[in-house]
Design a protein around this motif. Structure first.
Motif, PDB file in Angstrom:
ATOM      1  N   PRO A   1       0.812  -1.216   0.000  1.00 17.74           N
ATOM      2  CA  PRO A   1       0.000   0.000   0.000  1.00 17.74           C
ATOM      3  C   PRO A   1       0.854   1.278   0.000  1.00 17.74           C
ATOM      4  O   PRO A   1       0.522   2.253  -0.677  1.00 17.74           O
ATOM      5  N   THR A   2       1.961   1.264   0.753  1.00 14.90           N
ATOM      6  CA  THR A   2       2.835   2.448   0.797  1.00 14.90           C
ATOM      7  C   THR A   2       3.460   2.712  -0.564  1.00 14.90           C
ATOM      8  O   THR A   2       3.521   3.862  -1.022  1.00 14.90           O
ATOM      9  N   ALA A   3       3.942   1.661  -1.220  1.00  9.51           N
ATOM     10  CA  ALA A   3       4.542   1.813  -2.543  1.00  9.51           C
ATOM     11  C   ALA A   3       3.522   2.336  -3.544  1.00  9.51           C
ATOM     12  O   ALA A   3       3.835   3.203  -4.373  1.00  9.51           O
ATOM     13  N   ARG A   4       2.298   1.842  -3.471  1.00  8.98           N
ATOM     14  CA  ARG A   4       1.255   2.306  -4.402  1.00  8.98           C
ATOM     15  C   ARG A   4       0.920   3.776  -4.153  1.00  8.98           C
ATOM     16  O   ARG A   4       0.725   4.550  -5.090  1.00  8.98           O
TER      17      ARG A   4
ATOM     18  N   GLU B   1       1.476   6.258  -7.214  1.00  9.12           N
ATOM     19  CA  GLU B   1       0.267   6.777  -7.858  1.00  9.12           C
ATOM     20  C   GLU B   1      -0.253   8.065  -7.233  1.00  9.12           C
ATOM     21  O   GLU B   1      -1.093   8.751  -7.816  1.00  9.12           O
ATOM     22  N   GLY B   2       0.227   8.360  -6.013  1.00  7.24           N
ATOM     23  CA  GLY B   2      -0.289   9.541  -5.328  1.00  7.24           C
ATOM     24  C   GLY B   2      -1.724   9.373  -4.881  1.00  7.24           C
ATOM     25  O   GLY B   2      -2.472  10.337  -4.772  1.00  7.24           O
ATOM     26  N   THR B   3      -2.133   8.128  -4.618  1.00  7.85           N
ATOM     27  CA  THR B   3      -3.512   7.840  -4.200  1.00  7.85           C
ATOM     28  C   THR B   3      -3.521   7.277  -2.787  1.00  7.85           C
ATOM     29  O   THR B   3      -2.627   6.515  -2.394  1.00  7.85           O
TER      30      THR B   3
ATOM     31  N   LEU C   1      -1.033   7.266   3.255  1.00  8.43           N
ATOM     32  CA  LEU C   1      -1.498   8.565   2.774  1.00  8.43           C
ATOM     33  C   LEU C   1      -0.405   9.246   1.951  1.00  8.43           C
ATOM     34  O   LEU C   1       0.689   9.498   2.470  1.00  8.43           O
ATOM     35  N   PRO C   2      -0.666   9.534   0.679  1.00 13.28           N
ATOM     36  CA  PRO C   2       0.355  10.202  -0.132  1.00 13.28           C
ATOM     37  C   PRO C   2       0.547  11.643   0.332  1.00 13.28           C
ATOM     38  O   PRO C   2      -0.416  12.340   0.668  1.00 13.28           O
ATOM     39  N   LEU C   3       1.780  12.083   0.356  1.00 18.62           N
ATOM     40  CA  LEU C   3       2.115  13.473   0.663  1.00 18.62           C
ATOM     41  C   LEU C   3       2.594  14.110  -0.638  1.00 18.62           C
ATOM     42  O   LEU C   3       3.434  13.538  -1.340  1.00 18.62           O
ATOM     43  N   THR C   4       2.036  15.241  -0.970  1.00 14.38           N
ATOM     44  CA  THR C   4       2.323  15.837  -2.269  1.00 14.38           C
ATOM     45  C   THR C   4       2.913  17.230  -2.138  1.00 14.38           C
ATOM     46  O   THR C   4       2.676  17.932  -1.164  1.00 14.38           O
ATOM     47  N   VAL C   5       3.673  17.605  -3.156  1.00 18.25           N
ATOM     48  CA  VAL C   5       4.203  18.960  -3.301  1.00 18.25           C
ATOM     49  C   VAL C   5       4.020  19.352  -4.761  1.00 18.25           C
ATOM     50  O   VAL C   5       4.482  18.642  -5.655  1.00 18.25           O
TER      51      VAL C   5
END
Length: 283
Positions: free
Chosen positions: A97-100, A104-106, A137-141
């Motif tokens: 799940p972490t790799a996905r 994917e940023g999902t 949980l994806p973290l985005t910038v």
């Protein structure tokens, strides 16, 4: 006592605790600072929540593209090498799940991680720690994946819809904090490049605040024959010849109010040694 009333009371208590955790996450985000210490505070906060076995966070290395743990709990230390390999696996199958979430940023909510197609070592970790649910949980910038915040929970019931909603909000808050950090970092880098360019310029460059110089570069000091600290205690009026002051000060006033965008004119200045030099302003 009515069993349904007990369940409702338990759900309300868990919800109250979740929101306390969310508030603590917001406090850690508001505290700001470097990403790694901030993420460590958030992981420590999440670990205190009921049902959470462990929480960790990783950031994606922009050069290698690998997810590097920056906040990692002691309970997971025996499995660190395996987790690193698992979250950075490049195959199409056996994706955690972490790799996905990183790829994917999902957001990934897994209510039965034992049903996932994972290496035997990963299933051994799930069994050894009693993990019954996973949230990644994806973290985005800038809209792109920058890291992942992962939680391991005891039971699928610990990842109910309300918990999922709170965790999504926490992930969004962390991403916002990372965005702000990177904005500050980019601004600092831009300012450093600007100052390096200005400091090495062959042209005299200055900034004025009110009637005083707020900044002067080395070339302007050389032109006028003053040290930097001497010029910063002065203003244009004190170096421009009296006959040209109205021209210079008038252009400065018009520049401040936006009436002149890129003025070009010449005037005379008096150096510290008394010599007069002709100089020009361009922009």
């Amino acid at each position: 006592m009515d069993a349904r009333r007990v369940d409702d009371s338990s759900a309300q208590a868990r919800a109250a605790q979740l929101y306390r955790v969310l508030l603590d996450v917001h406090a850690a985000v508001a505290h700001g600072g470097e990403p790694a210490p901030m993420l460590q505070r958030i992981c420590d906060t999440a670990f205190r929540a009921e049902g959470v076995i462990a929480a960790w966070a990783g950031l994606i290395d922009p050069r290698s593209g690998t997810l590097e743990p920056v906040a990692y709990p002691k309970i997971l230390k025996p499995f660190e090498a395996m987790v690193r390999g698992l979250v950075n696996a490049r195959g199409a199958s056996g994706i955690s799940p972490t790799a996905r979430a990183a790829r994917e940023g999902t957001t990934q909510f897994v209510l039965d991680p034992h049903a996932l197609e994972l290496p035997a070592a990963a299933h051994a970790m799930l069994g050894a720690l009693g993990i019954g649910a996973v949230a990644a949980l994806p973290l985005t910038v800038g809209g792109r994946p920058a890291g992942v915040f992962t939680l391991y929970l005891r039971r699928s019931e610990d990842l109910d819809p309300e918990t999922q909603r709170v965790l999504r909000a926490a992930g969004e808050s962390i991403s916002l904090a990372l965005e702000r950090f990177h904005d500050r970092k980019r601004l600092a880098e831009s300012e450093a490049k600007f100052h390096a360019l200005v400091e090495q310029s062959i042209a005299g460059i200055y900034m004025v605040d009110g009637e005083r110089f707020a900044y002067v570069n080395p070339r302007l000091c050389e032109i006028l024959g003053y040290r930097e600290d001497e010029l910063l205690a002065m203003g244009p009026r004190e170096v421009v010849l009296e006959e040209d002051r109205e021209l210079v000060l008038g252009n400065l006033r018009r520049r401040v109010v936006g009436q002149t965008q890129s003025p070009r004119y010449e005037f005379r200045v008096r150096r510290k040694d008394g010599a007069v030099r002709h100089v020009g302003v361009h922009g």
